[in-house]
Design a protein around this motif. Structure first.
Motif, PDB file in Angstrom:
ATOM      1  N   VAL A 225       1.613   3.228  21.507  1.00 43.84           N
ATOM      2  CA  VAL A 225       0.761   2.870  20.365  1.00 43.84           C
ATOM      3  C   VAL A 225      -0.113   4.046  19.919  1.00 43.84           C
ATOM      4  O   VAL A 225      -0.858   3.928  18.959  1.00 43.84           O
ATOM      5  N   CYS A 226      -0.021   5.162  20.633  1.00 45.60           N
ATOM      6  CA  CYS A 226      -0.778   6.388  20.323  1.00 45.60           C
ATOM      7  C   CYS A 226      -2.273   6.131  20.179  1.00 45.60           C
ATOM      8  O   CYS A 226      -2.928   6.649  19.285  1.00 45.60           O
TER       9      CYS A 226
ATOM     10  N   GLY B 144      -0.396   2.822   9.920  1.00 45.87           N
ATOM     11  CA  GLY B 144      -0.839   2.276  11.200  1.00 45.87           C
ATOM     12  C   GLY B 144      -1.623   3.287  12.006  1.00 45.87           C
ATOM     13  O   GLY B 144      -2.675   2.972  12.588  1.00 45.87           O
ATOM     14  N   ILE B 145      -1.127   4.531  12.045  1.00 44.60           N
ATOM     15  CA  ILE B 145      -1.834   5.595  12.787  1.00 44.60           C
ATOM     16  C   ILE B 145      -3.142   5.953  12.094  1.00 44.60           C
ATOM     17  O   ILE B 145      -4.190   6.112  12.744  1.00 44.60           O
TER      18      ILE B 145
ATOM     19  N   ALA C 246       0.840  -1.205   0.000  1.00 44.04           N
ATOM     20  CA  ALA C 246       0.000   0.000   0.000  1.00 44.04           C
ATOM     21  C   ALA C 246       0.874   1.254   0.000  1.00 44.04           C
ATOM     22  O   ALA C 246       1.902   1.307   0.674  1.00 44.04           O
ATOM     23  N   MET C 247       0.465   2.277  -0.738  1.00 43.13           N
ATOM     24  CA  MET C 247       1.137   3.585  -0.786  1.00 43.13           C
ATOM     25  C   MET C 247       0.077   4.642  -0.526  1.00 43.13           C
ATOM     26  O   MET C 247      -0.918   4.742  -1.266  1.00 43.13           O
ATOM     27  N   LEU C 248       0.270   5.440   0.511  1.00 46.30           N
ATOM     28  CA  LEU C 248      -0.774   6.392   0.911  1.00 46.30           C
ATOM     29  C   LEU C 248      -0.152   7.615   1.565  1.00 46.30           C
ATOM     30  O   LEU C 248       1.067   7.734   1.655  1.00 46.30           O
ATOM     31  N   ASN C 249      -1.000   8.538   2.040  1.00 42.73           N
ATOM     32  CA  ASN C 249      -0.518   9.726   2.733  1.00 42.73           C
ATOM     33  C   ASN C 249      -1.548  10.164   3.769  1.00 42.73           C
ATOM     34  O   ASN C 249      -2.734  10.316   3.455  1.00 42.73           O
ATOM     35  N   TYR C 250      -1.083  10.360   4.997  1.00 41.18           N
ATOM     36  CA  TYR C 250      -1.955  10.769   6.111  1.00 41.18           C
ATOM     37  C   TYR C 250      -2.679  12.083   5.794  1.00 41.18           C
ATOM     38  O   TYR C 250      -3.890  12.202   5.987  1.00 41.18           O
TER      39      TYR C 250
ATOM     40  N   PRO D  92      -1.870  -2.446  14.410  1.00 43.90           N
ATOM     41  CA  PRO D  92      -1.231  -1.669  13.337  1.00 43.90           C
ATOM     42  C   PRO D  92      -0.436  -0.466  13.817  1.00 43.90           C
ATOM     43  O   PRO D  92       0.517  -0.049  13.145  1.00 43.90           O
ATOM     44  N   SER D  93      -0.807   0.120  14.964  1.00 36.80           N
ATOM     45  CA  SER D  93      -0.119   1.343  15.403  1.00 36.80           C
ATOM     46  C   SER D  93       0.990   1.065  16.407  1.00 36.80           C
ATOM     47  O   SER D  93       1.523   1.999  17.014  1.00 36.80           O
TER      48      SER D  93
END
Length: 629
Positions: free
Chosen positions: A387-388, A252-253, A52-56, A438-439
């Motif tokens: 883990v925020c 993850g976040i 996967a390629m993404l942006n927050y 995930p985080s």
């Protein structure tokens, strides 16, 4: 599924299907498909959504709209301000463009010594949009504490302000900013915000002024990064060494915060989401996650009790807050001040009060329902910087029980373990996570062979995450957190390693050695004593006490000034010279002596007597407090 517990069971038994359903439900955008959800169920080293390629930041600005603001802001200096989505996007684009011109690339670190204000949000989103790694400390941290964190990650750019205001007092932060610049040789530029005064000037070519860089018009674009590309670095302190630089990933976040806010807390595009926090606490990062859902996020900078205990409740009415996030410490302060917000303010929009940072007592629950709103959903939650997010939290479809956290978070396989790794029900045990989330941290920055990472979470139960909290859980997952099982200091949710306090205290000439213990635990009064061994012929007087407190105030943070200072003859130590923080904590909390300490492993067992006597005194005063209450 008929019950929340059944849903939780499915979420951990079918972990991959659960997180795939979160991805689809929250409409995660990836420019390339992922190969699988999770390569292997193992900790550490779990690989989520490879390919996967993404942006927050793109997931924030897909929520742009004109009929509701992105941010609402108030401080001790600014009465009230709205920030439109259009303004937030334009300023983010301008700052991102300025960072690119400086030469900031994906993976470079950008740090901030900034308060909880809209400009800090802009700076973070600009970093996220270009794939730079964000890290921040709040202005209540002293220079040495900030340098202990930022020096480890070698930042390229520093965002800073000239000063701030707290509890009505103006605080000039320029000397600290100068010290940071001088001691961070990796810095190319400092971007300075005039926050306290308007006439701030750039001192040399390495300083850019905020007002100048946001004037440039630019288009916001997004750098697509792998799911596990670092998003930010948070810090959690252990009992030894420097603070741990915890690296979290974009994907993850993104996934965890959307799950927590959108699914579990029922925050929507029509919600107004607030949490009282500083930029040095993970709750700031969690709060900004509200933008991922499209909610209006409310920021507050200053003391929560300035000019009085109604400051945040007044803001709740003014901003029409639907989800009011705070800490157990703030609720306790309101109780002590005798504040009764519902008598003065209209909370008709308020749906939920969220509390974290430390265990919320049954009395705290009662105060909220009696003095804020009687039909609000009160959610007590607990998690960590690590883990925020929250491991255990609440659900709008479950009953609220005073003093009890409603449930385990979906996708978080939380259990209570005894010292042999057996699961416990209705007994106090170690809070552990038995499957990956995930985080969870990607790694610690500059941690060779993951030595500190493994030592921090996996040294007790191999392959299983031990968090360092005591927890008691019932059959349905309702639970009570009883405080830290290790010796990390927790003050209103901000954790600090004892080593940072020791460095400040033991730099004082009169002090030979020291021991600090955090006695915060469910059902007991929060109390943090400091014990000092002094030079021969030196006595602990008020002047020396104040000198010690000032050292902690200036070098660490005012938050970690001890409640009391005691002079003792020697610090209890192990045979190999380590300070016995955890055994002394257990003794002072009232554990039976034989369960708290092994005298045979001590270099100086006679040193225990002082703490045994003090434990009796504390127990007696606690009994009197409860009787009077």
């Amino acid at each position: 599924m008929e019950t929340h517990h059944a849903l939780w069971n499915w979420s951990v038994e079918h972990l991959e299907k659960f997180w795939e359903s979160v991805w689809e439900y929250c409409e995660i955008k990836s420019v390339t498909p992922y190969r699988c959800v999770l390569e292997e169920r193992k900790m550490p080293g779990a690989k989520w959504f490879p390919g996967a390629m993404l942006n927050y930041a793109e997931h924030v600005f897909r929520n742009e709209r004109s009929d509701r603001p992105a941010l609402l802001f108030r401080s001790e200096r600014v009465p009230y301000r709205e920030v439109a989505w259009k303004e937030l996007k334009e300023k983010t684009a301008a700052v991102a463009s300025a960072l690119k011109k400086i030469g900031v690339k994906p993976g470079d670190r950008v740090v901030a010594y900034m308060p909880n204000i809209p400009e800090t949000v802009v700076a973070f989103l600009a970093c996220a949009s270009i794939g730079a790694i964000w890290s921040s400390c709040s202005p209540d941290f002293g220079a040495s504490s900030v340098l202990d964190r930022f020096r480890q990650i070698e930042p390229t750019v520093l965002f800073a302000m000239d000063g701030c205001q707290y509890n009505g007092k103006e605080l000039d932060k320029r000397p600290i900013v100068d010290e940071l610049r001088k001691n961070l040789p990796s810095l190319k530029k400092t971007i300075l915000l005039p926050y306290l005064r308007e006439d701030v000037q750039a001192t040399d070519d390495s300083v850019l002024l905020w007002d100048e860089i946001i004037q440039e018009k630019a288009e916001l674009s997004y750098e697509y990064v792998p799911f596990d590309h670092p998003l930010w670095i948070l810090y959690s302190s252990g009992t030894t060494g420097l603070p741990k630089p915890i690296v979290h990933g974009h994907g993850g976040i993104l996934l965890e915060h959307l799950k927590s806010l959108m699914i579990e807390e029922n925050i929507t595009k029509e919600s107004t989401f607030f949490w009282f926090t500083t930029t040095g606490w993970m709750m700031w990062n969690f709060l900004i996650g509200g933008l991922l859902v499209g909610a209006t996020v409310v920021l507050y900078d200053g003391s929560p009790t300035y000019p009085d205990g109604n400051a945040l409740w007044e803001l709740a009415e003014k901003a029409r807050i639907t989800h009011f996030g705070t800490s157990a410490a703030f609720i306790n302060i309101c109780m002590k001040l005798g504040v009764k917000p519902k008598e003065s303010y209209d909370f008709s929009d308020l749906e939920a009060v969220l509390s974290t940072g430390s265990p919320l007592t049954a009395e705290g629950f009662l105060w909220v329902y009696e003095n804020v709103k009687d039909d609000v959903c009160l959610v007590s939650c607990s998690g960590g910087t690590d883990v925020c997010t929250a491991f255990v939290a609440g659900s709008p479809i479950l009953p609220v029980r005073a003093g009890v956290i409603q449930c385990r978070s979906l996708g978080a396989n939380v259990q209570a373990f005894d010292e042999n790794g057996n699961r416990l029900i209705n007994e106090v045990g170690e809070l552990v996570i038995v499957d990956p989330m995930p985080s969870m941290p990607l790694y610690f920055w500059n941690d060779q062979n993951d030595e500190r990472y493994l030592d921090s979470y996996f040294d007790t139960y191999p392959g299983i995450w031990k968090h360092g909290d005591w927890i008691k859980m019932d059959e349905e997952g309702g639970c009570v957190i009883y405080g830290r099982s290790d010796s990390t200091i927790n003050r209103a949710g901000v954790r600090m390693g004892t080593s940072e306090i020791y460095r400040a205290v033991e730099a004082i000439d009169e002090v030979l050695d020291s021991l600090v213990i955090d006695l915060e635990m469910m059902g007991k009064k929060s109390f943090m004593p400091l014990f000092v061994v002094l030079q021969p012929e030196v006595a602990l007087n008020e002047e020396l006490k104040e000198k010690i407190k000032n050292a902690i105030r200036q070098k660490v943070s005012p938050r970690f000034v001890p409640d009391e200072i005691y002079q003792i003859e020697q610090i209890p130590k192990t045979l190999n010279g380590k300070k016995m923080e955890i055994p002394i904590r257990k003794i002072l909390l009232g554990f039976p002596l034989e369960k708290a300490v092994n005298r045979g492993s001590m270099a100086n067992p006679e040193a225990l007597q002082f703490f045994i006597e003090l434990s009796k005194q504390l127990a007696s005063s606690e009994q009197n407090r409860l009787s009077n209450h």
